[in-house]
Design a protein around this motif. Structure first.
Motif, PDB file in Angstrom:
ATOM      1  N   UNK A  11       0.861  -1.178   0.000  1.00  0.00           N
ATOM      2  CA  UNK A  11       0.000   0.000   0.000  1.00  0.00           C
ATOM      3  C   UNK A  11       0.902   1.234   0.000  1.00  0.00           C
ATOM      4  N   UNK A  12       0.538   2.153  -0.812  1.00  0.00           N
ATOM      5  CA  UNK A  12       1.376   3.341  -0.937  1.00  0.00           C
ATOM      6  C   UNK A  12       1.286   4.200   0.315  1.00  0.00           C
ATOM      7  N   UNK A  13       0.052   4.298   0.840  1.00  0.00           N
ATOM      8  CA  UNK A  13      -0.137   5.084   2.051  1.00  0.00           C
ATOM      9  C   UNK A  13      -0.595   4.147   3.158  1.00  0.00           C
ATOM     10  N   UNK A  14       0.104   4.152   4.237  1.00  0.00           N
ATOM     11  CA  UNK A  14      -0.278   3.248   5.323  1.00  0.00           C
ATOM     12  C   UNK A  14      -0.508   4.047   6.604  1.00  0.00           C
ATOM     13  N   UNK A 317      10.510  -2.066  -0.252  1.00  0.00           N
ATOM     14  CA  UNK A 317      11.020  -0.769   0.180  1.00  0.00           C
ATOM     15  C   UNK A 317      10.881  -0.523   1.678  1.00  0.00           C
ATOM     16  N   UNK A 318      10.099  -1.342   2.373  1.00  0.00           N
ATOM     17  CA  UNK A 318       9.905  -1.074   3.789  1.00  0.00           C
ATOM     18  C   UNK A 318      10.996  -1.703   4.653  1.00  0.00           C
ATOM     19  N   UNK A 667      10.296  -1.106   8.316  1.00  0.00           N
ATOM     20  CA  UNK A 667       9.616   0.134   8.707  1.00  0.00           C
ATOM     21  C   UNK A 667       8.124  -0.125   8.708  1.00  0.00           C
TER      22      UNK A 667
ATOM     23  N   UNK B  30       8.598   6.424   2.841  1.00  0.00           N
ATOM     24  CA  UNK B  30       9.131   5.065   2.908  1.00  0.00           C
ATOM     25  C   UNK B  30       9.883   4.809   1.604  1.00  0.00           C
ATOM     26  N   UNK B  38       8.086   5.131  -4.058  1.00  0.00           N
ATOM     27  CA  UNK B  38       8.056   5.585  -2.671  1.00  0.00           C
ATOM     28  C   UNK B  38       6.716   5.227  -2.057  1.00  0.00           C
ATOM     29  N   UNK B  39       6.719   5.112  -0.764  1.00  0.00           N
ATOM     30  CA  UNK B  39       5.481   4.987  -0.022  1.00  0.00           C
ATOM     31  C   UNK B  39       5.499   6.015   1.084  1.00  0.00           C
ATOM     32  N   UNK B  40       4.392   6.229   1.675  1.00  0.00           N
ATOM     33  CA  UNK B  40       4.348   7.146   2.812  1.00  0.00           C
ATOM     34  C   UNK B  40       3.564   6.501   3.928  1.00  0.00           C
TER      35      UNK B  40
END
Lengths: 722, 128
Positions: A11-14, A317-318, A667, B30, B38-40
């Protein structure tokens, strides 16, 4: 197999999961009370250790985050309360719920500000509370008693699989001491006197300890919570393959679990809170460190870890960082297991023989002839010649009591020139005492040994009172409900000759009427004690009264004595168990199967004295029957080499794999990770790396929103497993 | 154009210079080296400390000094409403007030504003 873990939240926004904190004075209280203005810094879950949570709160006169007013926030009195931390998750993950006990509080106590009126206002900054997991209570009661079937309590602990005595019995055949059946509490206890003991398995021990040695309240009820071995772990029989020996006296259950379910034994354990509408409990969970089942010498197994994961998060990426540590390879090409020193029980005699070199007298001939000095005694003292013979005898016998002469007619040792063969101590066929044995026990030659490195044991490896004449059918005489003793080393000397040679144990010398044979002297009344010499392979045969009682045929020219010699020490034969210069040993793989062209790395493990290779030499004197020698046909009393090879093979299964501890920081605060999870590899393709270590610590950093997963490497200590 | 209200709490000003940092969702990026995109992650809505400047005329220096004392009392008090050009911006904590300048505005002819002799400029640090 558990589902593969995908760490990417996709998910892009968490959302940032906000941990909540609730408290209770007692777990029996109806409801958890939400506690505001507290936050969780870190929650660390760990195997074989306390879980720990760090909780913090701003104190003083302040505007708390999420409010829009100033107020006074004093430190909270939460010491000794229970705390529940919940980190919410989005479906399909379940919330992370952890329950602990607050054992510490600290706050930065700044100046006290005088407010108007009598009230003083604290102007501190932070209060930090430390909570530990409920396994803490397993560490608060020491084991000081034991339960014998069914529920008889005695006020001392009994070692598990330690036999029936007070001390541990290293003999694996007699150590079992568990009851045959479970009692009304559903657990096994220690065996009563009228039953045959069974071996305690790991699971039996854990259930027993959790039943009887957890904290209780004044009324004797379990408090604050019941601990049980997890049902699935019991069902999977994870702990049924190992039967350890352990003395638990004065240890806590926590300490015992850390000994029994330690990485060194191939296990990890941890506590998990369980709560539903019916009640609550703490499950004790276990998992193994093995990638595949390890077969143990005890014919049991350490099962393979049931939660194995191969992870590939290199493209996600996390992941904040990944550290794989090389702690030095633990790979070995061969495992060599050693048990006790090999022993051989044999009879040595032929004292001072010129043709057969076995025992020799062990008192000095040069530069001072001690025997001549002893015999000469007080003859040179003033006035000696004027004394009557009986008076001279008294003076001589007093002279001979000096410690100067303690070795004369007393000390005997294995000759430095001994050829390594033994028989009955005289004329019987002699063969190798320390034979090179084939796998089936046939003699293939002699092992190398150094005489001065040999030691005589105080006890033989023969069970006292048993008949070893034929080792294929040893006659046992020990009552069923007791334990046999080992026979002390013993010595015999000849007391009759002529038509028949007769012998007596030196500790039981007397004028027996053997019907046949003629007594070697008119009076045989002195008995002897026998003990080993401290620093050489030999014995001290000490006559009670006069040590020259065995100086028959060696007394010519001696000054008078009141106690004339009765027997001849040259007829002495000693049956003893000697430790060889080699061990009960096995190796895996065999030397022939080792790889070529590599520097071989070998691991030598000393696995304890319970693994034995005990040999009984043919023609050894094992008893006397009416003064006649009872000799044995010889053979192996005990051969644990195959057992040891199983140990070596089990250890090899562990050490053949490359293992690496890793630390991965994600993360995210997602409920993906499980303690006890065995991570086999990380990455994929050409960058795949072996890990093969178990998740032993998971740290949720609730302020940074990260999860740190750590796996630990550990050297398997197979000696604690087998 | 009518005179518009500029105020912090109960105190009014001729002008408020600068703009508040309004509460808004804070995001953590992120990202990972070598991984595309990218993620946020939402960290919660909150403001950040910001500075504004207020200008007001006072009858004299003593009045300016008195006002300054009143402003200081807002530091450590509950949040106060911030109004700019008649528009409320919400409530804000006053983290600090620093007087920038107070100077006379009367000349030989008389004051620029009737009855007021002092220009009072104050810097405010606030948090939404």
């Amino acid at each position: 197999m558990p589902p593969t873990i995908i760490t990417d939240p996709a998910e892009t926004v968490s959302e940032f999961p906000l941990a909540t904190i609730e408290t209770k004075d007692s777990l029996e209280d109806e409801e958890w009370t939400a506690t505001t203005y507290l936050w969780v810094n870190k929650l660390t879950r760990a195997v074989n250790a306390y879980d720990e949570a760090e909780i913090e709160r701003y104190i003083g006169d302040l505007v708390q985050p999420g409010t829009d007013f100033y107020a006074a926030y004093p430190p909270l009195d939460l010491l000794g309360k229970f705390v529940r931390i919940t980190i919410p998750q989005t479906s399909p993950l379940t919330d992370i719920v952890w329950v602990g006990y607050i054992i510490g509080t600290a706050h930065e106590r700044a100046a006290v500000k005088d407010a108007p009126g009598p009230t003083k206002v604290l102007t501190g900054r932070n209060q930090v509370l430390t909570a530990v997991g409920l396994e803490y209570f397993l560490d608060r009661v020491q084991i000081d008693s034991a339960y014998i079937y069914e529920t008889t309590k005695i006020n001392r602990s009994i070692p598990f699989n330690g036999g029936r005595g007070v001390a541990l019995d290293p003999d694996t055949r007699t150590r079992a001491n568990r009851s045959a059946a479970t009692n009304a509490d559903g657990v096994y206890t220690f065996v009563p006197n009228d039953e045959t003991g069974q071996l305690w398995k790991l699971g039996n021990i854990v259930n027993y300890l959790l039943q009887y040695f957890t904290t209780r309240n004044k009324a004797g009820d379990v408090a604050p919570v019941t601990y049980v071995l997890d049902a699935q772990d019991q069902l999977d029989a994870v702990l049924d393959g190992v039967a350890p020996t352990l003395d638990v006296d004065a240890l806590t259950v926590f300490q015992v679990l850390n000994k029994l379910l330690s990485p060194q034994r191939g296990f990890v354990w941890w506590a998990e809170w369980f709560e539903n509408e019916l009640g609550y409990k703490v499950n004790i969970r276990v998992e193994t460190l093995a990638t595949s089942a390890i077969t143990l010498p005890s014919t049991g197994t350490i099962p393979a870890n049931r939660d194995q994961q191969s992870l590939d998060f290199d493209g996600e990426r996390d992941v904040e960082n990944v550290i794989t540590a090389e702690v030095g390879s633990r790979i070995y090409h061969q495992i060599i297991c050693r048990g006790a020193r090999m022993t051989s029980t044999c009879t040595l005699g032929n004292v001072d023989s010129e043709t057969i070199t076995e025992l020799i007298h062990d008192w000095a001939d040069t530069p001072v002839d001690m025997q001549a000095g002893y015999n000469h005694a007080a003859a040179d003292t003033t006035g000696y010649d004027a004394l009557a013979e009986d008076e001279q005898a008294k003076r001589n016998d007093a002279f001979r009591e000096a410690e100067t002469w303690y070795r004369v007619y007393t000390a005997f040792r294995v000759s430095p020139d001994w050829d390594g063969k033994s028989g009955d101590g005289k004329a019987a066929t002699r063969d190798w005492t320390f034979p090179q044995l084939s796998a089936t026990g046939t003699i293939e030659g002699s092992l190398v040994f150094n005489v001065n490195g040999l030691r005589l044991l105080n006890h033989t490896r023969l069970k006292r009172g048993w008949n070893y004449a034929d080792t294929a059918s040893i006659v046992e005489t020990t009552p069923a409900e007791t334990e046999a003793e080992y026979m002390p080393l013993f010595a015999i000397m000849q007391v009759a000759t002529g038509t028949s040679d007769k012998y007596q144990f030196v500790e039981k010398m007397n004028e027996h009427d053997f019907v046949e044979g003629d007594l070697v002297s008119a009076k045989i009344s002195t008995s002897y004690s026998v003990r080993t010499q401290q620093n050489v392979p030999g014995v001290l045969v000490t006559g009670h009264g006069s040590q020259h009682a065995c100086a028959l045929n060696h007394w010519s020219g001696a000054e008078p004595t009141a106690n004339d010699p009765q027997v001849d020490y040259e007829t002495l034969r000693v049956t003893a168990t000697l430790e060889a210069d080699t061990y009960c040993e096995a190796r895996y793989p065999e030397d022939a199967d080792l790889p070529a062209s590599v520097p071989l790395q070998k691991l030598l493990l000393y696995v304890g004295d319970e693994y034995r290779l005990d040999f009984l030499a043919a023609n050894t004197v094992v008893d006397l029957n009416n003064g006649d020698l009872v000799t044995t046909n010889g053979g192996l009393l005990r051969d644990d080499r195959k057992h040891l090879q199983d140990v070596a093979r089990a250890a090899y299964e562990w050490y053949k794999l490359d293992r690496r501890p890793i630390k991965v920081t994600f993360r995210q605060l997602r409920n993906l990770w499980r303690l006890g999870m065995l991570i086999t590899t990380i990455g994929s393709g050409s960058v795949q790396t072996n890990v093969n270590t178990v998740a032993s610590m998971i740290t949720y950093d609730c302020q940074r929103g990260t999860t740190l997963v750590e796996t630990h490497d550990s050297a398997l200590d197979i000696t604690k497993v087998a | 154009m009518p005179v518009l209200t500029n105020s912090i709490g109960t105190y009014e000003f001729l002008e408020i210079q600068g703009a508040p940092h309004l509460r808004q969702e804070q995001l953590e990026l992120i990202e990972r080296a070598g991984v595309d995109g990218s993620g946020v992650r939402k960290l919660g809505a909150r403001g950040k400390p910001f500075q504004i400047r207020t200008i007001n005329y006072e009858t004299d220096f003593a009045a300016a000094k008195s006002k300054m004392d009143n402003y200081k009392a807002l530091v450590g008090a509950d949040p106060v409403e911030l109004i700019r050009q008649d528009e409320t911006e919400g409530t804000f904590l006053v983290l600090g007030v620093i007087e920038e300048q107070r100077y006379a505005i009367m000349n030989a002819v008389g004051g620029l504003v009737g009855g007021e002799e002092c220009c009072h400029i104050v810097n405010w640090t606030m948090l939404g």
